[in-house]
Design a protein around this motif. Sequence first.
Motif, PDB file in Angstrom:
ATOM      1  N   ASN A 253      31.590 -19.674 -18.030  1.00 17.95           N
ATOM      2  CA  ASN A 253      31.620 -18.248 -17.723  1.00 17.95           C
ATOM      3  C   ASN A 253      30.280 -17.617 -18.105  1.00 17.95           C
ATOM      4  O   ASN A 253      30.184 -16.825 -19.040  1.00 17.95           O
ATOM      5  CB  ASN A 253      32.760 -17.564 -18.481  1.00 17.95           C
ATOM      6  CG  ASN A 253      32.883 -16.087 -18.135  1.00 17.95           C
ATOM      7  OD1 ASN A 253      32.519 -15.652 -17.032  1.00 17.95           O
ATOM      8  ND2 ASN A 253      33.391 -15.313 -19.075  1.00 17.95           N
ATOM      9  N   PRO A 254      29.185 -17.983 -17.406  1.00 19.87           N
ATOM     10  CA  PRO A 254      27.860 -17.460 -17.754  1.00 19.87           C
ATOM     11  C   PRO A 254      27.777 -15.956 -17.513  1.00 19.87           C
ATOM     12  O   PRO A 254      28.325 -15.436 -16.541  1.00 19.87           O
ATOM     13  CB  PRO A 254      26.928 -18.227 -16.810  1.00 19.87           C
ATOM     14  CG  PRO A 254      27.795 -18.576 -15.636  1.00 19.87           C
ATOM     15  CD  PRO A 254      29.158 -18.836 -16.203  1.00 19.87           C
ATOM     16  N   GLN A 255      27.050 -15.266 -18.391  1.00 20.67           N
ATOM     17  CA  GLN A 255      26.927 -13.818 -18.280  1.00 20.67           C
ATOM     18  C   GLN A 255      25.520 -13.365 -17.924  1.00 20.67           C
ATOM     19  O   GLN A 255      25.353 -12.387 -17.196  1.00 20.67           O
ATOM     20  CB  GLN A 255      27.356 -13.168 -19.605  1.00 20.67           C
ATOM     21  CG  GLN A 255      28.809 -13.407 -19.967  1.00 20.67           C
ATOM     22  CD  GLN A 255      29.767 -12.799 -18.949  1.00 20.67           C
ATOM     23  OE1 GLN A 255      29.692 -11.610 -18.639  1.00 20.67           O
ATOM     24  NE2 GLN A 255      30.662 -13.615 -18.421  1.00 20.67           N
ATOM     25  N   GLN A 260      23.609 -17.732 -14.691  1.00 16.87           N
ATOM     26  CA  GLN A 260      24.431 -17.820 -13.481  1.00 16.87           C
ATOM     27  C   GLN A 260      23.688 -18.543 -12.366  1.00 16.87           C
ATOM     28  O   GLN A 260      24.237 -19.422 -11.690  1.00 16.87           O
ATOM     29  CB  GLN A 260      24.840 -16.410 -13.038  1.00 16.87           C
ATOM     30  CG  GLN A 260      25.766 -15.700 -14.004  1.00 16.87           C
ATOM     31  CD  GLN A 260      26.029 -14.257 -13.618  1.00 16.87           C
ATOM     32  OE1 GLN A 260      25.359 -13.696 -12.749  1.00 16.87           O
ATOM     33  NE2 GLN A 260      27.009 -13.640 -14.259  1.00 16.87           N
ATOM     34  N   THR A 261      22.433 -18.186 -12.163  1.00 16.60           N
ATOM     35  CA  THR A 261      21.625 -18.817 -11.112  1.00 16.60           C
ATOM     36  C   THR A 261      21.396 -20.291 -11.417  1.00 16.60           C
ATOM     37  O   THR A 261      21.490 -21.149 -10.533  1.00 16.60           O
ATOM     38  CB  THR A 261      20.275 -18.096 -10.977  1.00 16.60           C
ATOM     39  OG1 THR A 261      20.521 -16.713 -10.702  1.00 16.60           O
ATOM     40  CG2 THR A 261      19.451 -18.688  -9.847  1.00 16.60           C
ATOM     41  N   LEU A 273      30.613 -22.919  -9.152  1.00 17.40           N
ATOM     42  CA  LEU A 273      30.474 -21.478  -9.347  1.00 17.40           C
ATOM     43  C   LEU A 273      30.138 -20.833  -8.012  1.00 17.40           C
ATOM     44  O   LEU A 273      29.489 -21.447  -7.162  1.00 17.40           O
ATOM     45  CB  LEU A 273      29.362 -21.180 -10.341  1.00 17.40           C
ATOM     46  CG  LEU A 273      29.634 -21.544 -11.797  1.00 17.40           C
ATOM     47  CD1 LEU A 273      28.334 -21.504 -12.573  1.00 17.40           C
ATOM     48  CD2 LEU A 273      30.627 -20.585 -12.397  1.00 17.40           C
ATOM     49  N   ILE A 276      25.229 -17.180  -6.359  1.00 16.13           N
ATOM     50  CA  ILE A 276      24.764 -15.887  -6.857  1.00 16.13           C
ATOM     51  C   ILE A 276      23.885 -15.256  -5.781  1.00 16.13           C
ATOM     52  O   ILE A 276      22.692 -15.512  -5.694  1.00 16.13           O
ATOM     53  CB  ILE A 276      24.002 -16.048  -8.177  1.00 16.13           C
ATOM     54  CG1 ILE A 276      24.836 -16.868  -9.175  1.00 16.13           C
ATOM     55  CG2 ILE A 276      23.645 -14.710  -8.775  1.00 16.13           C
ATOM     56  CD1 ILE A 276      26.172 -16.255  -9.515  1.00 16.13           C
TER      57      ILE A 276
END
Length: 331
Positions: A253-255, A260-261, A273, A276
Amino acid sequence: MTEGVETMGRPVLEVSDLHVRFPTSRNWLGRPTSFVHAVNGVALRVRAGRSLGIVGESGCGKSTLAQAIIGLAAYEQGRVAIDGQDFQAAQGKQKRELRQKMQIVFQDPQSSLDRRLPVWRLISEPLHIRGGHSNAELHAKAEQLAVSVGLRPEHLDRLPHEFSGGQRQRIAIARAISTDPELMVLDEPTSALDVSVQAQIINLLLKLQRERGLTYLLISHDVALVRHFCDDVAVMYLGQIVESGPADEVLRNPQHPYTQTLLAAAPSFESPLPTIAEARTGELPNNRRLPAGCFYKERCGKAASGCETRQPLQRAGDGPRHIRCHLALGN
Protein backbone atom coordinates in the motif's frame (compact mmCIF):
# COMPACT_ATOMS: atom_id res chain seq x y z
CA MET A 1 14.00 9.63 17.95
CA THR A 2 15.93 9.22 14.74
CA GLU A 3 14.00 10.47 11.76
CA GLY A 4 13.43 7.76 9.19
CA VAL A 5 13.35 3.99 9.41
CA GLU A 6 12.39 2.73 12.87
CA THR A 7 12.26 -0.96 13.82
CA MET A 8 11.91 -2.92 17.06
CA GLY A 9 14.80 -4.23 19.20
CA ARG A 10 18.31 -3.09 20.18
CA PRO A 11 19.73 -0.68 17.57
CA VAL A 12 22.77 -2.14 15.79
CA LEU A 13 23.06 0.57 13.12
CA GLU A 14 22.01 4.22 13.42
CA VAL A 15 22.52 6.70 10.60
CA SER A 16 21.76 10.39 11.11
CA ASP A 17 21.60 13.16 8.48
CA LEU A 18 24.17 11.50 6.22
CA HIS A 19 25.49 13.51 3.27
CA VAL A 20 27.93 12.17 0.66
CA ARG A 21 29.13 14.15 -2.34
CA PHE A 22 31.96 13.68 -4.83
CA PRO A 23 33.85 16.47 -6.65
CA THR A 24 33.47 16.36 -10.43
CA SER A 25 35.61 19.34 -11.41
CA ARG A 26 38.29 21.52 -9.82
CA ASN A 27 39.77 24.96 -10.47
CA TRP A 28 43.43 25.67 -11.12
CA LEU A 29 44.11 25.66 -7.38
CA GLY A 30 42.71 22.15 -7.09
CA ARG A 31 39.61 23.26 -5.23
CA PRO A 32 36.33 21.51 -6.13
CA THR A 33 33.93 23.66 -8.17
CA SER A 34 31.11 21.15 -8.71
CA PHE A 35 29.88 18.00 -6.98
CA VAL A 36 27.74 14.92 -7.44
CA HIS A 37 25.34 14.90 -4.48
CA ALA A 38 24.97 11.15 -3.96
CA VAL A 39 23.39 10.93 -0.49
CA ASN A 40 21.36 13.84 0.84
CA GLY A 41 20.37 13.67 4.48
CA VAL A 42 19.62 9.97 5.01
CA ALA A 43 18.58 8.85 8.48
CA LEU A 44 17.75 5.27 9.45
CA ARG A 45 17.95 2.81 12.30
CA VAL A 46 18.24 -0.97 12.06
CA ARG A 47 17.72 -3.13 15.12
CA ALA A 48 19.22 -6.48 16.03
CA GLY A 49 18.04 -9.50 14.06
CA ARG A 50 16.08 -7.43 11.54
CA SER A 51 16.52 -6.92 7.80
CA LEU A 52 16.14 -3.50 6.22
CA GLY A 53 15.92 -3.21 2.44
CA ILE A 54 16.99 -0.05 0.60
CA VAL A 55 15.24 0.01 -2.77
CA GLY A 56 15.24 2.50 -5.64
CA GLU A 57 16.18 2.96 -9.27
CA SER A 58 19.76 3.00 -10.52
CA GLY A 59 21.61 6.17 -9.57
CA CYS A 60 19.52 6.95 -6.49
CA GLY A 61 22.48 6.56 -4.10
CA LYS A 62 21.82 3.10 -2.63
CA SER A 63 25.31 1.67 -3.11
CA THR A 64 27.00 4.90 -2.06
CA LEU A 65 24.97 4.81 1.16
CA ALA A 66 26.12 1.23 1.78
CA GLN A 67 29.76 2.16 1.15
CA ALA A 68 29.54 5.15 3.49
CA ILE A 69 28.09 3.00 6.26
CA ILE A 70 30.80 0.36 5.93
CA GLY A 71 33.57 2.98 5.74
CA LEU A 72 34.44 2.65 2.04
CA ALA A 73 33.15 6.12 1.11
CA ALA A 74 33.78 9.31 3.06
CA TYR A 75 30.89 11.45 4.23
CA GLU A 76 31.22 15.12 5.03
CA GLN A 77 28.16 15.45 7.24
CA GLY A 78 26.17 13.14 9.47
CA ARG A 79 26.84 10.22 11.78
CA VAL A 80 27.08 6.43 11.46
CA ALA A 81 26.89 4.59 14.80
CA ILE A 82 27.44 0.87 15.41
CA ASP A 83 26.04 -0.29 18.75
CA GLY A 84 25.76 3.36 19.72
CA GLN A 85 29.41 4.18 18.96
CA ASP A 86 30.34 6.74 16.32
CA PHE A 87 32.25 4.84 13.63
CA GLN A 88 33.98 7.83 12.07
CA ALA A 89 35.14 9.25 15.41
CA ALA A 90 36.50 5.93 16.70
CA GLN A 91 40.27 5.45 16.79
CA GLY A 92 42.74 2.60 17.22
CA LYS A 93 41.45 -0.57 18.88
CA GLN A 94 37.90 0.74 19.12
CA LYS A 95 37.88 1.42 15.36
CA ARG A 96 39.12 -2.09 14.59
CA GLU A 97 36.51 -3.64 16.88
CA LEU A 98 33.69 -1.66 15.28
CA ARG A 99 34.94 -2.55 11.81
CA GLN A 100 34.80 -6.25 12.68
CA LYS A 101 31.18 -5.89 13.75
CA MET A 102 30.10 -5.16 10.18
CA GLN A 103 30.93 -6.83 6.89
CA ILE A 104 29.83 -6.35 3.29
CA VAL A 105 28.94 -8.78 0.50
CA PHE A 106 29.29 -7.24 -2.95
CA GLN A 107 27.30 -7.76 -6.15
CA ASP A 108 30.14 -9.40 -8.09
CA PRO A 109 31.98 -11.97 -5.96
CA GLN A 110 34.67 -12.54 -8.59
CA SER A 111 35.91 -8.95 -8.46
CA SER A 112 35.90 -8.91 -4.64
CA LEU A 113 37.99 -12.10 -4.24
CA ASP A 114 41.74 -12.18 -4.84
CA ARG A 115 42.15 -14.67 -7.69
CA ARG A 116 45.70 -15.56 -6.54
CA LEU A 117 44.70 -16.98 -3.15
CA PRO A 118 43.21 -20.41 -2.42
CA VAL A 119 39.67 -20.34 -1.13
CA TRP A 120 40.58 -21.36 2.43
CA ARG A 121 42.84 -18.33 2.65
CA LEU A 122 40.15 -16.02 1.22
CA ILE A 123 37.59 -17.22 3.74
CA SER A 124 39.95 -16.89 6.70
CA GLU A 125 41.69 -13.68 5.59
CA PRO A 126 39.81 -11.40 8.04
CA LEU A 127 40.98 -13.68 10.87
CA HIS A 128 44.51 -13.68 9.46
CA ILE A 129 44.51 -9.87 9.50
CA ARG A 130 43.28 -9.85 13.08
CA GLY A 131 46.25 -12.07 14.02
CA GLY A 132 46.81 -14.72 16.65
CA HIS A 133 45.98 -17.77 14.48
CA SER A 134 48.27 -20.38 12.92
CA ASN A 135 47.74 -21.56 9.35
CA ALA A 136 46.37 -24.86 10.66
CA GLU A 137 43.82 -23.00 12.81
CA LEU A 138 42.85 -20.77 9.90
CA HIS A 139 42.38 -23.76 7.60
CA ALA A 140 40.22 -25.55 10.19
CA LYS A 141 38.10 -22.43 10.67
CA ALA A 142 37.71 -22.04 6.90
CA GLU A 143 36.45 -25.64 6.70
CA GLN A 144 33.82 -24.95 9.36
CA LEU A 145 32.67 -21.80 7.59
CA ALA A 146 32.63 -23.54 4.20
CA VAL A 147 30.32 -26.26 5.52
CA SER A 148 28.01 -23.63 7.05
CA VAL A 149 27.49 -22.01 3.63
CA GLY A 150 27.15 -25.24 1.66
CA LEU A 151 30.68 -25.65 0.25
CA ARG A 152 32.71 -28.86 0.27
CA PRO A 153 35.81 -28.64 2.50
CA GLU A 154 37.91 -30.73 0.12
CA HIS A 155 37.64 -27.95 -2.48
CA LEU A 156 39.18 -25.23 -0.33
CA ASP A 157 42.62 -25.49 -1.89
CA ARG A 158 41.22 -24.44 -5.27
CA LEU A 159 41.35 -20.92 -6.68
CA PRO A 160 38.22 -18.74 -7.04
CA HIS A 161 38.00 -19.07 -10.85
CA GLU A 162 37.42 -22.83 -10.44
CA PHE A 163 34.03 -22.18 -8.83
CA SER A 164 30.69 -21.16 -10.30
CA GLY A 165 29.16 -17.72 -9.66
CA GLY A 166 26.87 -19.04 -6.95
CA GLN A 167 29.74 -20.87 -5.25
CA ARG A 168 31.88 -17.73 -5.32
CA GLN A 169 29.08 -15.82 -3.62
CA ARG A 170 29.00 -18.53 -0.94
CA ILE A 171 32.75 -18.02 -0.52
CA ALA A 172 32.18 -14.27 -0.09
CA ILE A 173 29.45 -14.92 2.49
CA ALA A 174 31.68 -17.37 4.41
CA ARG A 175 34.42 -14.75 4.44
CA ALA A 176 31.97 -12.10 5.70
CA ILE A 177 30.76 -14.20 8.65
CA SER A 178 34.29 -15.27 9.67
CA THR A 179 34.59 -12.45 12.21
CA ASP A 180 31.10 -13.10 13.70
CA PRO A 181 29.74 -9.68 12.64
CA GLU A 182 26.53 -8.21 13.97
CA LEU A 183 25.66 -6.30 10.78
CA MET A 184 26.02 -7.49 7.19
CA VAL A 185 25.58 -5.07 4.32
CA LEU A 186 24.38 -6.90 1.19
CA ASP A 187 24.95 -4.80 -1.93
CA GLU A 188 22.88 -6.42 -4.72
CA PRO A 189 24.15 -9.87 -3.59
CA THR A 190 22.13 -11.89 -6.14
CA SER A 191 21.77 -9.63 -9.18
CA ALA A 192 24.72 -11.24 -11.04
CA LEU A 193 23.36 -14.78 -10.54
CA ASP A 194 20.89 -17.00 -12.36
CA VAL A 195 17.36 -17.00 -10.95
CA SER A 196 17.60 -20.52 -9.49
CA VAL A 197 20.92 -19.69 -7.83
CA GLN A 198 19.50 -16.42 -6.48
CA ALA A 199 16.90 -18.38 -4.50
CA GLN A 200 19.59 -20.64 -3.03
CA ILE A 201 21.68 -17.66 -1.89
CA ILE A 202 18.69 -15.90 -0.35
CA ASN A 203 17.68 -19.05 1.52
CA LEU A 204 21.27 -19.39 2.76
CA LEU A 205 21.28 -15.80 4.05
CA LEU A 206 17.97 -16.36 5.84
CA LYS A 207 19.33 -19.55 7.42
CA LEU A 208 22.45 -17.77 8.64
CA GLN A 209 20.31 -14.99 10.08
CA ARG A 210 18.30 -17.50 12.11
CA GLU A 211 21.39 -19.34 13.29
CA ARG A 212 23.61 -16.36 14.05
CA GLY A 213 21.13 -13.58 14.84
CA LEU A 214 22.53 -11.45 12.01
CA THR A 215 21.22 -8.01 11.14
CA TYR A 216 21.02 -7.25 7.42
CA LEU A 217 21.03 -4.08 5.36
CA LEU A 218 20.05 -5.14 1.83
CA ILE A 219 20.67 -2.86 -1.14
CA SER A 220 18.51 -3.87 -4.11
CA HIS A 221 16.48 -2.68 -7.06
CA ASP A 222 14.41 -5.90 -6.92
CA VAL A 223 11.13 -5.12 -5.19
CA ALA A 224 10.08 -8.79 -5.08
CA LEU A 225 13.32 -9.74 -3.33
CA VAL A 226 12.93 -6.99 -0.75
CA ARG A 227 9.32 -8.03 -0.12
CA HIS A 228 10.41 -11.66 0.50
CA PHE A 229 13.64 -11.01 2.40
CA CYS A 230 13.19 -7.87 4.48
CA ASP A 231 11.25 -6.93 7.60
CA ASP A 232 11.43 -3.23 6.75
CA VAL A 233 12.02 -1.15 3.65
CA ALA A 234 13.25 2.35 2.81
CA VAL A 235 12.59 3.74 -0.67
CA MET A 236 15.34 6.04 -1.97
CA TYR A 237 15.04 8.76 -4.58
CA LEU A 238 17.87 11.13 -5.51
CA GLY A 239 19.81 10.41 -2.32
CA GLN A 240 16.83 10.79 0.03
CA ILE A 241 14.52 8.31 1.72
CA VAL A 242 11.03 9.19 0.51
CA GLU A 243 9.06 6.44 2.26
CA SER A 244 9.89 3.84 4.90
CA GLY A 245 8.22 1.37 7.19
CA PRO A 246 7.33 -2.33 7.44
CA ALA A 247 8.09 -3.96 4.08
CA ASP A 248 4.73 -5.66 3.66
CA GLU A 249 2.82 -2.48 4.52
CA VAL A 250 4.83 -0.13 2.30
CA LEU A 251 5.05 -2.45 -0.72
CA ARG A 252 1.38 -3.46 -0.65
CA ASN A 253 0.00 0.00 0.00
CA PRO A 254 2.55 2.64 -1.14
CA GLN A 255 1.70 6.24 -0.29
CA HIS A 256 4.48 8.37 -1.78
CA PRO A 257 3.95 9.04 -5.53
CA TYR A 258 7.46 7.79 -6.33
CA THR A 259 6.94 4.53 -4.43
CA GLN A 260 3.68 4.03 -6.33
CA THR A 261 5.40 4.59 -9.68
CA LEU A 262 8.33 2.34 -8.75
CA LEU A 263 6.07 -0.53 -7.74
CA ALA A 264 3.75 -0.10 -10.73
CA ALA A 265 6.77 -0.57 -13.00
CA ALA A 266 8.02 -3.68 -11.16
CA PRO A 267 6.99 -7.08 -12.60
CA SER A 268 4.87 -9.13 -10.21
CA PHE A 269 3.08 -12.46 -10.28
CA GLU A 270 0.66 -11.16 -7.68
CA SER A 271 -2.22 -8.82 -8.36
CA PRO A 272 -0.52 -5.85 -10.01
CA LEU A 273 -0.87 -2.35 -8.70
CA PRO A 274 -2.98 -0.09 -10.89
CA THR A 275 -0.98 1.95 -13.36
CA ILE A 276 -0.16 5.34 -11.92
CA ALA A 277 -1.57 7.46 -14.72
CA GLU A 278 -0.45 10.67 -13.08
CA ALA A 279 3.22 9.71 -13.17
CA ARG A 280 5.33 11.54 -15.71
CA THR A 281 8.05 9.82 -17.64
CA GLY A 282 11.65 10.91 -17.51
CA GLU A 283 15.01 9.94 -16.14
CA LEU A 284 16.38 10.63 -12.69
CA PRO A 285 17.33 14.33 -12.48
CA ASN A 286 20.97 15.32 -12.57
CA ASN A 287 22.33 15.10 -9.04
CA ARG A 288 24.99 17.74 -9.68
CA ARG A 289 22.38 20.42 -9.01
CA LEU A 290 19.68 19.29 -6.62
CA PRO A 291 16.09 20.44 -7.31
CA ALA A 292 14.58 23.15 -5.19
CA GLY A 293 11.71 22.02 -3.00
CA CYS A 294 10.49 18.44 -3.31
CA PHE A 295 13.10 16.42 -5.23
CA TYR A 296 10.38 14.45 -7.05
CA LYS A 297 8.09 17.28 -8.09
CA GLU A 298 9.38 17.56 -11.69
CA ARG A 299 8.42 13.93 -12.36
CA CYS A 300 5.29 13.80 -10.21
CA GLY A 301 1.92 14.26 -11.87
CA LYS A 302 0.38 14.98 -8.47
CA ALA A 303 2.57 18.02 -7.79
CA ALA A 304 0.61 20.90 -6.29
CA SER A 305 0.98 23.96 -4.14
CA GLY A 306 3.43 23.33 -1.32
CA CYS A 307 5.73 21.07 -3.37
CA GLU A 308 8.01 24.02 -4.07
CA THR A 309 9.29 23.78 -0.48
CA ARG A 310 11.68 21.10 0.79
CA GLN A 311 9.77 18.12 2.16
CA PRO A 312 10.78 16.57 5.52
CA LEU A 313 10.40 12.86 6.23
CA GLN A 314 7.45 12.71 8.62
CA ARG A 315 5.70 9.99 10.57
CA ALA A 316 2.36 8.96 9.07
CA GLY A 317 -0.10 8.75 11.96
CA ASP A 318 0.87 6.69 15.01
CA GLY A 319 2.52 3.83 13.10
CA PRO A 320 6.12 3.20 12.06
CA ARG A 321 5.70 4.47 8.50
CA HIS A 322 7.41 7.71 7.41
CA ILE A 323 6.64 9.63 4.20
CA ARG A 324 8.35 12.60 2.53
CA CYS A 325 5.22 14.08 0.90
CA HIS A 326 2.81 16.61 2.34
CA LEU A 327 0.07 15.47 -0.08
CA ALA A 328 0.31 11.83 0.99
CA LEU A 329 0.24 12.94 4.62
CA GLY A 330 -2.82 15.11 4.00
CA ASN A 331 -1.05 18.32 5.05
